[in-house]
Write a protein that holds these residues in place. Structure first.
Motif, PDB file in Angstrom:
ATOM      1  N   ARG A  59       0.835  -1.213   0.000  1.00 58.25           N
ATOM      2  CA  ARG A  59       0.000   0.000   0.000  1.00 58.25           C
ATOM      3  C   ARG A  59       0.864   1.255   0.000  1.00 58.25           C
ATOM      4  N   CYS A  60       1.982   1.210   0.698  1.00 53.19           N
ATOM      5  CA  CYS A  60       2.880   2.370   0.791  1.00 53.19           C
ATOM      6  C   CYS A  60       3.598   2.659  -0.522  1.00 53.19           C
ATOM      7  N   GLN A  61       3.646   1.698  -1.418  1.00 54.87           N
ATOM      8  CA  GLN A  61       4.341   1.893  -2.693  1.00 54.87           C
ATOM      9  C   GLN A  61       3.456   2.558  -3.741  1.00 54.87           C
ATOM     10  N   LYS A  62       2.171   2.648  -3.468  1.00 55.99           N
ATOM     11  CA  LYS A  62       1.238   3.279  -4.401  1.00 55.99           C
ATOM     12  C   LYS A  62       0.999   4.717  -3.952  1.00 55.99           C
ATOM     13  N   THR A  63       0.988   5.633  -4.882  1.00 55.92           N
ATOM     14  CA  THR A  63       0.788   7.033  -4.512  1.00 55.92           C
ATOM     15  C   THR A  63      -0.509   7.609  -5.055  1.00 55.92           C
ATOM     16  N   ASP A  64      -1.388   6.756  -5.575  1.00 57.66           N
ATOM     17  CA  ASP A  64      -2.640   7.287  -6.123  1.00 57.66           C
ATOM     18  C   ASP A  64      -3.582   7.779  -5.025  1.00 57.66           C
ATOM     19  N   ASP A  65      -3.610   7.120  -3.881  1.00 60.50           N
ATOM     20  CA  ASP A  65      -4.479   7.580  -2.792  1.00 60.50           C
ATOM     21  C   ASP A  65      -3.774   7.540  -1.431  1.00 60.50           C
ATOM     22  N   ARG A  66      -2.457   7.371  -1.439  1.00 66.55           N
ATOM     23  CA  ARG A  66      -1.697   7.255  -0.189  1.00 66.55           C
ATOM     24  C   ARG A  66      -0.258   7.700  -0.447  1.00 66.55           C
ATOM     25  N   ILE A  67       0.294   8.463   0.498  1.00 63.11           N
ATOM     26  CA  ILE A  67       1.706   8.840   0.466  1.00 63.11           C
ATOM     27  C   ILE A  67       2.236   8.608   1.872  1.00 63.11           C
ATOM     28  N   TRP A  68       3.229   7.714   1.994  1.00 58.91           N
ATOM     29  CA  TRP A  68       3.652   7.266   3.325  1.00 58.91           C
ATOM     30  C   TRP A  68       5.158   7.383   3.512  1.00 58.91           C
ATOM     31  N   PHE A  69       5.557   7.719   4.745  1.00 61.46           N
ATOM     32  CA  PHE A  69       6.970   7.903   5.062  1.00 61.46           C
ATOM     33  C   PHE A  69       7.341   7.227   6.372  1.00 61.46           C
ATOM     34  N   ILE A  70       8.604   6.886   6.473  1.00 59.90           N
ATOM     35  CA  ILE A  70       9.225   6.436   7.714  1.00 59.90           C
ATOM     36  C   ILE A  70       9.815   7.684   8.366  1.00 59.90           C
ATOM     37  N   ILE A  71       9.692   7.779   9.691  1.00 66.32           N
ATOM     38  CA  ILE A  71      10.289   8.889  10.442  1.00 66.32           C
ATOM     39  C   ILE A  71      11.604   8.387  11.013  1.00 66.32           C
ATOM     40  N   ILE A  72      12.679   9.093  10.716  1.00 66.10           N
ATOM     41  CA  ILE A  72      14.013   8.676  11.147  1.00 66.10           C
ATOM     42  C   ILE A  72      14.654   9.771  11.994  1.00 66.10           C
ATOM     43  N   ASP A  73      15.182   9.383  13.127  1.00 68.00           N
ATOM     44  CA  ASP A  73      15.960  10.289  13.979  1.00 68.00           C
ATOM     45  C   ASP A  73      17.305  10.508  13.295  1.00 68.00           C
ATOM     46  N   LYS A  74      17.616  11.761  12.959  1.00 62.13           N
ATOM     47  CA  LYS A  74      18.869  12.070  12.277  1.00 62.13           C
ATOM     48  C   LYS A  74      20.087  11.771  13.144  1.00 62.13           C
ATOM     49  N   GLY A  75      19.953  11.936  14.456  1.00 63.72           N
ATOM     50  CA  GLY A  75      21.081  11.719  15.351  1.00 63.72           C
ATOM     51  C   GLY A  75      21.523  10.267  15.446  1.00 63.72           C
ATOM     52  N   THR A  76      20.564   9.350  15.437  1.00 59.93           N
ATOM     53  CA  THR A  76      20.894   7.925  15.582  1.00 59.93           C
ATOM     54  C   THR A  76      20.659   7.135  14.300  1.00 59.93           C
ATOM     55  N   ASN A  77      20.045   7.771  13.318  1.00 63.40           N
ATOM     56  CA  ASN A  77      19.661   7.127  12.058  1.00 63.40           C
ATOM     57  C   ASN A  77      18.751   5.922  12.297  1.00 63.40           C
TER      58      ASN A  77
END
Length: 190
Positions: A59-77
């Protein structure tokens, strides 16, 4: 845990980066999302299976009705959560929004607001949304305070719309309109 390969990040702020979900993320996400207490706050009631996580990834790979991201801490990656728009309907310029900080070590430290600021900026200024909506389990008082603090307003409730642990809870519907976002942003920037 390391947050995937060197794939470029889509958005970033002072402490976080957002990038699309990768297949390699599923193991860490499953670990984080298996915290039943946090899952209940988001309305989840079923255990996560490998197939469900594969479906989530698809589902996360389709952008027709969904746009999804992982949240990453820049300090610890490291992966700390996920966020995205779903049920996008461009003719009405609307979408539903979701944000989950799955790692409890990042709660009450501003990571949710930092993520929401990136996503609302993206939604209203790049995707041209007019309205962004969310649903919050009524017993999730922390969540309700959070969404109100960034400008969302309650517009209704589904009485006894959520059931868990032998009890019903209302499901609170909230929204933020483009002009309200811009007015709030102007006040914050001033």
């Amino acid at each position: 845990m390391y947050a995937g390969n060197d794939m470029s990040y889509f958005m970033e702020s002072e402490r976080i980066k957002l990038r699309p979900v990768q297949k390699d993320d599923l193991k860490k996400l499953t670990e984080l999302m298996s915290d039943r207490e946090i899952g209940v706050l988001s309305g989840e009631v079923y255990p996560l299976t490998e197939r469900e996580m594969d479906n989530f990834y698809d589902r996360c790979q389709k952008t027709d009705d969904r746009i999804w991201f992982i949240i990453i801490d820049k300090g610890t990656n490291s992966i700390i959560g996920e966020t995205g728009f779903l049920r996008i309907f461009m003719p009405w310029r609307t979408a539903d929004y979701s944000l989950m900080i799955w790692n409890r070590n990042y709660w009450a430290k501003g990571y949710g607001k930092e993520t929401a600021n990136l996503m609302l900026e993206y939604g209203f200024n790049s995707l041209n949304f007019h309205r962004i909506a969310i649903g919050v389990v009524g017993s999730n008082e922390r969540g309700l305070r959070f969404w109100k603090s960034i400008g969302f307003k309650e517009e209704g409730k589904q009485k006894d719309g959520f059931f868990n642990n032998g009890e019903y809870s209302d499901f609170i519907m909230m929204y933020l309109l483009e002009e309200e976002y811009r007015m709030t942003k102007i006040k914050k920037d001033a």
